[in-house]
Design a protein around this motif. Structure first.
Motif, PDB file in Angstrom:
ATOM      1  N   GLN A  56       0.813  -1.187  -0.100  1.00  0.00           N
ATOM      2  CA  GLN A  56       0.051   0.060   0.028  1.00  0.00           C
ATOM      3  C   GLN A  56       0.920   0.935  -0.003  1.00  0.00           C
ATOM      4  O   GLN A  56       1.951   1.358   0.775  1.00  0.00           O
ATOM      5  CB  GLN A  56      -1.140   0.307   1.607  1.00  0.00           C
ATOM      6  N   GLN A  57       0.565   1.924  -1.196  1.00  0.00           N
ATOM      7  CA  GLN A  57       1.534   3.061  -0.932  1.00  0.00           C
ATOM      8  C   GLN A  57       0.151   4.182  -1.003  1.00  0.00           C
ATOM      9  O   GLN A  57      -0.589   4.847  -2.010  1.00  0.00           O
ATOM     10  CB  GLN A  57       2.269   3.145  -1.628  1.00  0.00           C
ATOM     11  N   ASP A  58       0.442   5.539  -0.158  1.00  0.00           N
ATOM     12  CA  ASP A  58      -0.315   6.354   0.004  1.00  0.00           C
ATOM     13  C   ASP A  58      -0.024   7.940   0.706  1.00  0.00           C
ATOM     14  O   ASP A  58       0.777   7.902   1.104  1.00  0.00           O
ATOM     15  CB  ASP A  58      -1.915   6.249   0.458  1.00  0.00           C
ATOM     16  N   GLY A  59      -1.183   8.850   0.790  1.00  0.00           N
ATOM     17  CA  GLY A  59      -0.898   9.926   1.535  1.00  0.00           C
ATOM     18  C   GLY A  59      -0.357   9.789   2.718  1.00  0.00           C
ATOM     19  O   GLY A  59       0.196  10.799   3.531  1.00  0.00           O
ATOM     20  N   SER A  60      -0.273   8.314   3.286  1.00  0.00           N
ATOM     21  CA  SER A  60       0.246   8.188   4.775  1.00  0.00           C
ATOM     22  C   SER A  60       1.521   7.509   4.296  1.00  0.00           C
ATOM     23  O   SER A  60       2.429   7.329   5.665  1.00  0.00           O
ATOM     24  CB  SER A  60      -1.174   6.881   4.698  1.00  0.00           C
ATOM     25  N   GLY A  61       2.268   7.254   3.432  1.00  0.00           N
ATOM     26  CA  GLY A  61       3.572   6.647   3.523  1.00  0.00           C
ATOM     27  C   GLY A  61       3.297   4.921   2.933  1.00  0.00           C
ATOM     28  O   GLY A  61       2.381   4.861   2.017  1.00  0.00           O
ATOM     29  N   ARG A  62       4.095   4.277   2.834  1.00  0.00           N
ATOM     30  CA  ARG A  62       4.304   3.048   2.294  1.00  0.00           C
ATOM     31  C   ARG A  62       4.367   1.596   3.754  1.00  0.00           C
ATOM     32  O   ARG A  62       4.732   2.080   4.339  1.00  0.00           O
ATOM     33  CB  ARG A  62       5.133   3.273   1.446  1.00  0.00           C
ATOM     34  N   HIS A  63       3.290   0.842   3.346  1.00  0.00           N
ATOM     35  CA  HIS A  63       3.583  -0.745   3.961  1.00  0.00           C
ATOM     36  C   HIS A  63       3.563  -2.240   3.138  1.00  0.00           C
ATOM     37  O   HIS A  63       2.993  -1.349   1.928  1.00  0.00           O
ATOM     38  CB  HIS A  63       1.777   0.191   4.408  1.00  0.00           C
TER      39      HIS A  63
END
Length: 302
Positions: free
Chosen positions: A40-47
């Motif tokens: 997952q990658q979005d405005g919250s960071g990378r996971h």
């Protein structure tokens, strides 16, 4: 073969591998998160997710706010917030708990929701019973079949006072004779080892082996060389050459039994390693004072 200054000398000789152990020799897995596509990658960071046979790790580089939910989670899991600038709000069983940074938290089975807010690293650790997360692991292909040298996951007793959110500070001073900062629940054990400043003295390494369980070595800062040697068997075709694998941060190395291994800090600054086991280790748990929350979780047979 621990160095004489290593607290693990108190454990005594390592148990020999069972006569029933498989002659198959399994490789180590090296996952450098920044070199793999995130789940997952979005405005919250990378996971990302990466796994061993009995555990799965969710690693997050956060910068903002992100929420993760678990529905009908079958067993306890852990949330590690190693830095001071990332906190969390955890809701479980209708109760909400605010969790600061520099903590390790045990979250009960069932439905739960965590919202991470701030900037920094977050590590979620689950047993293999979180099958949906295991399927998202970067190295899921390594475990299409169980490794025969790893003992099956057998849960330990649950906490005597029942399930609840349990928050533990990492601000625990080192103590002579104690190894790291170890916490356990019914299915997991995590050792947040004290940071190493600069490279480790190569004359004071501690090569050792485990008879029937994997070790997940999570590098959060700095860099390490993981030295791994596989024992020879009567079948020459199963032999493996030694590994001397350099891994930067963040990365997860899954070390198979019964390989001999030791990890050598190499970075010129802070080097931070976290070790992960599932189920908890009996040898660590038998050492007085080593498991910081041992009073809450009985050992099998107690």
């Amino acid at each position: 073969m621990y160095h004489s200054t290593d607290p693990r000398t108190a454990l005594g000789p390592a148990a020999a591998a069972s006569a029933a152990s498989s002659p198959v020799s399994y490789p180590a897995d090296y996952i450098v998160f920044g070199q793999c596509p995130p789940a997952q990658q979005d405005g919250s960071g990378r996971h990302w997710y990466a796994r061993g046979q009995n555990f799965v790790v969710g690693y997050s580089d956060c910068d903002g706010s992100v929420t993760f939910r678990r529905t009908a989670q079958p067993d306890e899991w852990m949330l590690l917030l190693p830095g001071k600038d990332l906190g969390a709000r955890v809701t479980s069983a209708g109760q909400t708990t605010e969790i600061p940074g520099r903590t390790l938290t045990v979250i009960p089975p069932g439905d739960s929701e965590i919202t991470l807010a701030g900037s920094g690293q977050a590590v979620r650790v689950f047993s293999r019973n979180a099958a949906d997360l295991c399927a998202q692991a970067v190295n899921a292909g390594s475990y299409l079949e169980d490794h025969l040298n790893v003992a099956p996951l057998a849960a330990w007793p649950t906490a005597a006072d029942g399930p609840r959110v349990r928050v533990y500070s990492l601000d625990v001073a080192p103590q002579e004779g104690r190894f790291g900062r170890i916490f356990r629940c019914s299915t997991l054990m995590v050792n947040v080892i004290y940071p190493q400043d600069g490279p480790r003295d190569e004359t004071r390494l501690s090569p050792h082996s485990h008879a029937d369980f994997e070790q997940g070595s999570l590098v959060l800062e700095g860099s390490y060389i993981h030295h791994i040697r596989w024992p020879w068997t009567t079948n020459r075709r199963t032999w493996r050459a030694d590994d001397h694998q350099a891994c930067g941060s963040p990365s997860l190395t899954v070390i198979p039994p019964p390989a001999v291994h030791t990890s050598q800090a190499m970075g010129s600054g802070v080097n931070q390693l976290v070790d992960i086991f599932s189920p908890p280790r009996s040898d660590f748990s038998r050492q007085p004072g080593w498991v910081l929350n041992a009073g809450e979780y009985p050992m099998p047979g107690e």
